[in-house]
Design a protein around this motif. Sequence first.
Motif, mmCIF file in Angstrom:
data_model
loop_
_atom_site.group_PDB
_atom_site.id
_atom_site.type_symbol
_atom_site.label_atom_id
_atom_site.label_comp_id
_atom_site.label_asym_id
_atom_site.label_seq_id
_atom_site.Cartn_x
_atom_site.Cartn_y
_atom_site.Cartn_z
ATOM 1 N N ARG A 476 0.712 -1.130 -0.186
ATOM 2 C CA ARG A 476 -0.092 0.095 0.054
ATOM 3 C C ARG A 476 0.842 1.299 -0.075
ATOM 4 O O ARG A 476 0.716 2.050 0.965
ATOM 5 C CB ARG A 476 -0.898 0.069 1.079
ATOM 6 C CG ARG A 476 -1.629 -1.247 1.257
ATOM 7 C CD ARG A 476 -2.819 -0.943 2.510
ATOM 8 N NE ARG A 476 -3.711 0.034 2.280
ATOM 9 C CZ ARG A 476 -4.282 0.573 3.269
ATOM 10 N NH1 ARG A 476 -4.402 -0.203 4.505
ATOM 11 N NH2 ARG A 476 -5.144 1.391 3.391
ATOM 12 N N ASN A 508 -8.099 2.457 -6.178
ATOM 13 C CA ASN A 508 -7.415 3.122 -4.921
ATOM 14 C C ASN A 508 -6.565 4.359 -5.265
ATOM 15 O O ASN A 508 -6.207 4.909 -4.440
ATOM 16 C CB ASN A 508 -6.565 2.374 -4.213
ATOM 17 C CG ASN A 508 -7.558 1.206 -3.384
ATOM 18 O OD1 ASN A 508 -8.828 1.328 -2.962
ATOM 19 N ND2 ASN A 508 -7.071 -0.097 -3.519
ATOM 20 N N ASN A 535 -2.243 7.398 -3.545
ATOM 21 C CA ASN A 535 -3.425 6.428 -2.976
ATOM 22 C C ASN A 535 -4.390 7.317 -2.274
ATOM 23 O O ASN A 535 -4.227 7.945 -1.106
ATOM 24 C CB ASN A 535 -2.686 5.594 -2.088
ATOM 25 C CG ASN A 535 -3.320 4.465 -1.240
ATOM 26 O OD1 ASN A 535 -4.526 4.490 -1.498
ATOM 27 N ND2 ASN A 535 -2.797 3.526 -0.775
ATOM 28 N N ARG A 536 -5.864 7.267 -2.584
ATOM 29 C CA ARG A 536 -6.835 7.784 -2.065
ATOM 30 C C ARG A 536 -7.060 7.387 -0.715
ATOM 31 O O ARG A 536 -7.616 8.270 0.106
ATOM 32 C CB ARG A 536 -7.994 7.818 -2.851
ATOM 33 C CG ARG A 536 -7.916 8.473 -4.272
ATOM 34 C CD ARG A 536 -9.262 8.551 -5.123
ATOM 35 N NE ARG A 536 -9.614 7.295 -5.371
ATOM 36 C CZ ARG A 536 -9.565 6.544 -6.448
ATOM 37 N NH1 ARG A 536 -8.774 7.268 -7.501
ATOM 38 N NH2 ARG A 536 -10.391 5.602 -6.620
ATOM 39 N N GLN A 537 -6.681 6.160 -0.116
ATOM 40 C CA GLN A 537 -7.012 5.502 0.775
ATOM 41 C C GLN A 537 -6.120 5.590 1.780
ATOM 42 O O GLN A 537 -5.968 4.850 3.063
ATOM 43 C CB GLN A 537 -7.683 3.944 0.686
ATOM 44 C CG GLN A 537 -8.800 3.983 -0.619
ATOM 45 C CD GLN A 537 -10.024 4.778 -0.405
ATOM 46 O OE1 GLN A 537 -10.278 4.738 0.749
ATOM 47 N NE2 GLN A 537 -10.216 5.291 -1.543
ATOM 48 N N GLU A 539 -3.597 6.152 4.911
ATOM 49 C CA GLU A 539 -3.830 6.879 6.096
ATOM 50 C C GLU A 539 -3.119 8.161 6.275
ATOM 51 O O GLU A 539 -3.292 8.876 7.158
ATOM 52 C CB GLU A 539 -3.563 5.902 7.230
ATOM 53 C CG GLU A 539 -4.721 4.699 7.290
ATOM 54 C CD GLU A 539 -4.137 3.505 8.366
ATOM 55 O OE1 GLU A 539 -3.139 3.887 8.777
ATOM 56 O OE2 GLU A 539 -4.980 2.883 8.376
#
Length: 554
Positions: A476, A508, A535-537, A539
Amino acid sequence: MSVSAITRLKKFRNNHPHAFLWALSLLFFLSLAGLLVLNVRRFYPFISDDAFISLQYSKRLLSGYGLTWTPGIPVEGYSNLLWVLLVALFGFFGMDLIQVAWLLGFIGMFAALAAILYLFRPTTPAAALAGLTGGALFALAAPIAVWTIGGLEQPLLLALLAWAWVLVLPVLSGQNTGLRSIILPGVLFGLTCLTRPDAPLFVAAAAGAILMSRGFRSFAWRDAALLAGIALLFFVGQTVFRLAYYGEWLPNTALVKGVFSIKHLREGARYLKWGLLALNLVPFLAAAAGLVLLFNRRRRPAALLFGAAAFIWAGYIVFIGGDIFPGWRHLTPLILPMVFLIAAGLEWFYSSVFSRLKKPQHLAVAGFSFVFISALYLGLVYYPRQMEDQVNRAAVEERWEWKGQPVGRLFKQGFGAQQALLAVDPAGSLPYFSDLPAIDMLGLNDHYITHHPPQNLGEGWLGHELGDGAYVLKRRPDIVLFYLTEGKRDPFYLSGMQMVQDPAFAQNYTFTQFLTSPQSGELYQEPITVSAWLNRQSERIGIRQDDKTIIIPA
């Protein structure tokens, strides 16, 4: 020069022969060093992307993170331990690491040049002319100039090899024997083993040359074993360190690039062929000199030492599939022994001619003619023809690595506080300048990718065949970047191609373009547009929401 000045010069030479010799040697060295500097200017500010990988190891070592490229499982993504440590040593005193790499590059090439002039000291007119011609061939070689500032270990390797050869040559001829004469060249060869993992080939060549030149007698076996044994201590020491620190027998670079295949053999043969042709007459002159010197008993040791080194390294180039960098990087350890062979052959030729000339005016005319012919060849043929070669020209034109400086600065400003995870194909300058944790999608600095190669390994582009898109996505990354080249969007290498085919990537990640603004001290003084996927998701940098708000980063 007036007659009185010539008379005074002769008087000084006769009264102070050692001082005259050193003064003349220094004059030769400064002249040839200036020639090398002028040659380097044509390629400045070239630096390879892999050089920034080595600099990253040096930087993290200075920062207290050990010999690592990024946080996580440590891997040996460099193949030049001594170079990394030397850069870090200078950096410890506050010097910029890029400037250190360039400084060490010049020091190394100057040291190799000094070794040529030392072996052919101007004790006779023949030796003086041979040293000057050999030094000029070295200083005007395009690969030597390119890799003086290329940022990798070639200058250090050539400096160590040059002096190891010069110091071991008397052992081959029987002038010096025993432990004391072996220790210093053995240590220098040992240091080459710390500089490159393939340097034991040169140790084997030198040991073999000792045996051949001294008739495979017992004392020859003793000296060859001593030389190899001293160098072997360095090699074994680094292997023990590698096992303890990285848990591997081989560096990651060997797992990525050391892939044997018929395709790579063909590419290596082509690389050697065209690289030697780019050097014009040098390979042919070296081969001719080596053959002639083999039949001269006094000069045979030089032919064996330098010929063995050149032959073994040429075969190794073919075996590994050549190289991908501009400026014929892997030919630099081949140019040096060829230059030594040519200089030795010229010394023999000049000595033969001068011994037949009795009158001083005839000697002067012959010497001037040789200098004039050499200068014409070097200036009108040797140097210009090298610059017609497209691999050499690529080092003049290739500057994309420097785009990592403004882009890295921008990423450091925007994502440094969050320590966003960066997945990259160009794993050199961008991670170096951004100081972000990173994934090397080509596997050079990644433990998992190198230990999970694709099934068709050996059929692709050398050093760029590895990849695992599923593995990269599983980690990720916050930012994915396939190129530092403007206008390119779609991936070209395995990890990226697998990633974009995965529906989770489109789900994503958002395609984004960044525009850099110029800053003083950076090479690019025009805005640069670079493409990346965010990465839109994430954290760290992605969309954040709670019951009342949704925050979408700009």
